[in-house]
Design a protein around this motif. Structure first.
Motif, mmCIF file in Angstrom:
data_model
loop_
_atom_site.group_PDB
_atom_site.id
_atom_site.type_symbol
_atom_site.label_atom_id
_atom_site.label_comp_id
_atom_site.label_asym_id
_atom_site.label_seq_id
_atom_site.Cartn_x
_atom_site.Cartn_y
_atom_site.Cartn_z
ATOM 1 N N VAL A 356 -8.689 3.435 -4.119
ATOM 2 C CA VAL A 356 -8.596 2.078 -3.600
ATOM 3 C C VAL A 356 -9.939 1.369 -3.736
ATOM 4 O O VAL A 356 -10.014 0.191 -4.056
ATOM 5 N N VAL A 365 -5.456 8.388 -0.848
ATOM 6 C CA VAL A 365 -4.146 7.949 -1.333
ATOM 7 C C VAL A 365 -3.189 9.136 -1.353
ATOM 8 O O VAL A 365 -2.035 9.054 -0.929
ATOM 9 N N ILE A 368 -2.115 9.946 2.160
ATOM 10 C CA ILE A 368 -1.143 8.972 2.678
ATOM 11 C C ILE A 368 0.242 9.258 2.101
ATOM 12 O O ILE A 368 1.241 9.260 2.817
ATOM 13 N N HIS A 374 3.456 5.768 4.078
ATOM 14 C CA HIS A 374 4.009 4.580 3.426
ATOM 15 C C HIS A 374 5.531 4.519 3.521
ATOM 16 O O HIS A 374 6.148 3.578 3.050
ATOM 17 N N VAL A 392 -7.075 4.834 7.720
ATOM 18 C CA VAL A 392 -6.008 3.981 7.194
ATOM 19 C C VAL A 392 -5.101 3.620 8.365
ATOM 20 O O VAL A 392 -4.810 4.466 9.205
ATOM 21 N N LEU A 399 -0.675 -1.500 4.424
ATOM 22 C CA LEU A 399 -1.652 -0.441 4.659
ATOM 23 C C LEU A 399 -3.040 -1.042 4.552
ATOM 24 O O LEU A 399 -3.341 -1.752 3.601
ATOM 25 N N THR A 401 -7.277 -0.089 4.962
ATOM 26 C CA THR A 401 -8.139 1.077 4.938
ATOM 27 C C THR A 401 -9.602 0.660 5.017
ATOM 28 O O THR A 401 -9.959 -0.485 4.702
ATOM 29 N N VAL A 602 1.110 2.923 -3.449
ATOM 30 C CA VAL A 602 0.283 3.011 -2.247
ATOM 31 C C VAL A 602 -1.140 2.524 -2.545
ATOM 32 O O VAL A 602 -1.718 1.741 -1.790
ATOM 33 N N MET A 606 -2.854 -0.753 -0.549
ATOM 34 C CA MET A 606 -3.891 -0.583 0.459
ATOM 35 C C MET A 606 -4.970 -1.654 0.334
ATOM 36 O O MET A 606 -5.566 -1.836 -0.713
ATOM 37 N N ASN A 608 -8.567 -2.807 1.283
ATOM 38 C CA ASN A 608 -9.808 -2.177 1.715
ATOM 39 C C ASN A 608 -10.666 -3.153 2.502
ATOM 40 O O ASN A 608 -10.873 -4.292 2.084
#
Lengths: 656, 656
Positions: A356, A365, A368, A374, A392, A399, A401, A602, A606, A608
């Protein structure tokens, strides 16, 4: 002394390994070349003092830094990274400088591993068996067309991509198998915004029917350890598992030191080769354990943090370390594993999990995806606690993070007697409130050697509950115990007296150590707060589940971690340990192409939050430098407990 | 003599090249290693007698085969392939054994090159220039994401495939170019049954704006010659052209001999390296001519027959030669050119034209695409005349093809004084009907050295028209000319007397030579008939256009080729020469991705008729072993002409 081409023999004990090097060679490098694992957290810069060795015989040329006391110097101790070989040597690597393989892997507490749900068992790697009609003058299409036709007829699969290596062997294999062959296909990616896979790639063909032999490898490449599993793709089972220290460890304990090392000439290549050597060792071990023939391994699914992934792929991680912290890429195409030096057949592709950001990598990832965060509507908080703590928050819709630079305290770094969680590390701690004497438990039950991260949490929580330290992390100087004393780093508490230890020195915890832990847990908690508020939530109480990933995480005591303010103050039953989430995700995606595709989605999903210059984070961080927190309302249960204990103490004192 | 490790020097004249080899080395191999091109049609088997050399000084160990007369042996001539080096040597390579580079390429007759129509100038290779915003803490996506975003914004292109090599350089190039870079993309294939291209592949990135420098290479890999062109992809122009003998020629003149050579240990590798060395030489020459920097070459489009393609790609052509004649594949994925040893940058992909069958290769598909046969409603007959003659009949709706093994006569093989079409080859021929004296023209106007294929056609047609030979190809023994005589191969006609030649011997055409030509032209014509009838047509008169491809084809005299029954009896204006159709197609597909896609469709569209055991073909072949044909109705205009000439001769005879 001028370096010259005289050869010297260096003997390392207790490993009993010899190596011949040129006079003038750096002693740490000699140890690396000899395969002797010496702790060298700072990567040979001389500033961490973890690589001390005893020169039993012979002479080195060495610089003494402040990390080596005069007394130690007199005893013959030297920092390996600061020493050059002069004569033949006998070098003893003391327990505290050694990395022990034995306990690198140990059972965590209540690990609920497979959390992802609703996935089909359908590996991205597939084996097809086809029987083809031999060519005749009336039907003399090319071998490849014949194969395609056969696959189409038997499996209704068309539009395959053929690796050139397969084409190269095709004529021979078809005839060797008497026109009966097994074809291995691999799907590598789905089309964006669809669940439709791009055309499968034929990566291997074998004469005859080999469908029964169908394996893959899952890997987690951690900064500290490399874990591998050999998977049976017919049965969805782990058939062997192995773990070792990441060979890069001798070049530095953390990613920042490693990135710095990559900037030296040849540095990137050395680190790349070091981790590949570790991977190769793990693979060898897996094959020995399982008695599987290497030629039946079809592909490798690998997760690692962004720096580990880039180094493995031979990509300079330079800009990960420099603001504004950009990785080269978040998604890498699958590469031929043997092009990286990994000892597998040419046809084996290596997939790396997408990342990410620079500090939220494929390992997260993978975690997760493995934990199925997810897939659920429930709000989950996922955390991987370590030098770099990744967190996360989210569910199946969104999502978010962030990564918080916690510093190395959780791995024993920056702690006077800190060590990684191996044999002899103090992990369990209780304190007798009446006489303030400790009760100590070590990993493996060995004589104490130092304190590991989970031990540190337990010790600090215990000291806090006993009133030995205050909520500011400072020692209460009034307590009548010989264990509380003033040392070179300020106040300290003696956990073990020298004669009880492996290292022949008092093992203590100092105010500086506690400060370091405060900063580490403060960063994690502030990250959690900043992220939670960043997504518009007001408080952690909304987390329906907290997933703790990582080898370290599996060993922490939830209640005590809440007590010091590392974990949010939630009912204990909302916490789940998943152990190595990165390896879990790598395994599950080996078993399910649905999850492989999920990994991509995913990583894209996500968001960030960059905390490094975030003002909220800085404020939250400062507020979190307290036990458990300056805002007591954040930790109501802890407040209650401390109040209760405090009353008890008061009562005892009055009684006494 | 035992082979030992003594070194010997061999000097080759007139090339003036020295090489040091081990005593015992085969003299033909020494010549190959020294870069001296010696004819060796049979690939060193000793059966063709084309590699005769004169040992001027020193000693060889040699076997005399029947291809070397006792007299020649006494003169010091040896077959290079049958000789081993004993002492230091001085070796003279006589004119007839030499391959001359000078005239390997010469202007053909009325070549109408670009026949394909309706294609857009839109190369598969594209250069994009993007300026990206530098990263900030608020926008620190990965370098690759930034690049994708920039390309999407500027060009509305998404979903690109990124070569791993590009990812490797990305961080550096972006920063070197100060976030302004040029991206080279390549489309490699369209989806089946659509005109939609699979996602473009980014193969290269360069700092700054380099769009101006945008080149590719087109290659035709023939069994005999390798032709290359350097193309400017901005302007659609050829900017340099070069040609050389295929280095494999020293291992055998035709594909069958080469395939046999591949079965020797290391044989395939040697042949692969030989053609790669030739390609590298041609590329070097193109770069010198054009002064283009090699780093701006983006890809290579290459067409060759099935055997040449397989050998180049390192694929054993074994089964091309064995019934039922299967190639490994008709379609090959693009490969990295440098993985084959071709000296270009790592990013350069090499495309090979798809083939139809073992003896209808990518060169023919390329010719069909280049000539636009697949684009027109008109019925076209396409032929490439050579040792292996390929023919195609069809239009935009259907295409049928066959290959006829004509034997080497058209390339001068199997002809007593046959030679390839270089300096000194007799090409033009006329005969004075009254005294039967010849009028001769040679290539380059040099002293005669032998007869090339086009010359052979002209000579036989001339002899036929003059009544020197009959329609059965036999000499009329009653004619009063000292040029008609009985030689070692039966009756012969002397074209040049020894003193007029380069070789110091009478140059003759024999009945055996004429027989060989009859077989060669018979095979071509029978192929044409079989194919025509195979697709349900009754006669060649329906051909609206006849396209003659190939270097050889460009030099034949249409009328005389009709006279001997090689070409169908159609009005001369229906014939078109396109020269090297294979190179033409390779060039046009470099310019147009539409045509690149057409190549795939054309290869799929073409139905191959296997003639090797076809009964119709055998019957047609036997019927065609006559001048022009046993069925005079097939060649009405020739019949008329021969009748007229015959009447004239009769008249002259009566007059005389």
């Amino acid at each position: 002394m001028a370096k010259n081409l005289v050869r010297r023999k260096v003997h390392f004990s207790p490993d009993n390994v010899d190596i011949v090097v040129e006079a003038g060679t750096n002693l740490l490098e000699a140890a690396i070349d000899a395969g002797v694992h010496i702790n060298a957290s700072c990567g040979g810069a001389g500033v961490c003092g973890t690589c001390k060795v005893l020169i039993e015989k012979g002479e080195v040329e060495s610089t003494r830094t402040e990390k080596l006391s005069e007394e130690e110097y007199k005893q013959g101790l030297r920092q390996a990274c600061q020493s050059r070989v002069v004569t033949d040597l006998t070098v003893y690597v003391p327990a505290e400088s050694r990395l022990e393989k034995a306990v690198v892997s140990r059972e965590g507490k209540k690990v609920s591993e497979v959390l992802a749900t609703g996935w089909r068992f359908k590996p991205p790697l597939n084996k097809l068996f086809v029987e083809l009609p031999p060519p005749t003058l009336e039907d003399n299409i090319s071998d490849l067309s014949r194969l395609f036709k056969g696959i189409k007829q038997r499996y209704n699969l068309s539009n395959l991509w053929m690796d050139f290596g397969v084409v190269k062997n095709l004529a021979k294999v078809l005839r060797k198998g008497d026109w009966k062959i097994t074809v291995t296909t691999l799907v590598t990616a789905a089309k964006p915004r669809t669940k439709e896979w791009r055309r499968p790639r034929v990566i291997n063909i074998e004469p005859g029917d080999t469908r029964e032999k169908h394996y893959s490898l899952a890997f987690d490449i951690g900064t500290t350890t490399v874990c591998g599993q050999l998977l049976d793709l017919n049965r969805g089972k782990i058939i062997a598992e192995s773990i070792d220290y990441n060979g890069q460890i001798s070049y530095g304990a953390d990613v920042i030191t490693r990135i710095a090392y990559c900037q030296k000439p040849g540095g990137l290549k050395k680190l790349q080769q070091a981790v590949v050597a570790t991977i190769n060792g793990v693979i060898e071990e897996l094959l020995v354990q399982s008695q599987v023939d290497a030629k039946y391994i079809g592909h490798i699914m690998l997760a690692g943090n962004t720096t580990m992934t880039q180094i493995l792929l031979g990509l300079d991680p330079k800009y990960i370390r420099l603001a504004p912290y950009t990785p080269v890429a978040n998604f890498f195409p699958p590469v031929r594993a043997n092009s990286l030096g990994i000892k597998v057949r040419k046809q084996v592709y290596l997939f790396t999990f997408p990342a990410v950001a620079s500090y939220v990598g494929g390992d997260i990832v993978s975690g997760i995806v493995g934990a199925g965060v997810h897939q659920r509507k429930d709000l989950t908080f996922f955390m991987d606690i370590g030098t770099n703590g990744e967190i996360v928050v989210g569910n199946s819709d969104w999502l978010a993070t962030a990564s918080c630079s916690a510093g190395p305290a959780f791995e024993g770094g920056g702690i006077k007697h800190g060590m990684v969680a191996t044999n002899g590390a103090i992990e369990n701690f209780d304190i007798n409130p009446s006489n303030l004497e400790p009760e100590i438990g070590t990993i493996g039950g060995a004589k104490p050697k130092g304190i590991c991260g989970s031990g540190l949490i337990n010790i600090v929580a215990g000291l806090l509950e006993a009133g030995v330290i205050g909520q500011n992390g400072k020692f209460n100087p009034d307590l009548p115990s010989k264990r509380i004393r003033r040392g070179s780093d300020g106040c300290e508490y003696v956990l073990c007296w020298a004669p009880e230890t492996q290292i022949g020195k008092d093992i203590v915890i100092t105010e500086v150590d506690i400060d370091n832990l405060l900063r580490a847990k403060g960063a994690m908690y502030a990250g959690c707060q900043t992220l939670t508020r960043g997504v518009g939530m007001s408080c952690c109480a909304d987390f329906e589940r907290v997933i703790i990933a990582g080898a370290f995480g599996s060993h922490i005591d939830i209640e005590r971690a809440i007590t010091i303010g590392l974990l949010p103050d939630l009912p204990v039953d909302r916490f789940v340990f998943i152990g190595n989430g990165s390896l879990l995700g790598a395994r599950l995606t080996s078993f399910s192409r649905d999850l492989l595709d999920d990994a991509r989605r995913v990583a894209n999903m996500m968001t960030n939050f960059e905390l490094s210059e975030n003002v909220d984070f800085m404020n939250n961080y400062v507020a979190a430098l307290f036990l458990p927190h300056t805002n007591a309302d954040e930790f109501p249960s802890v407040k209650k407990k401390l109040d209760r204990l405090s009353k008890g103490k008061l009562k005892r004192r009055i009684t006494a």
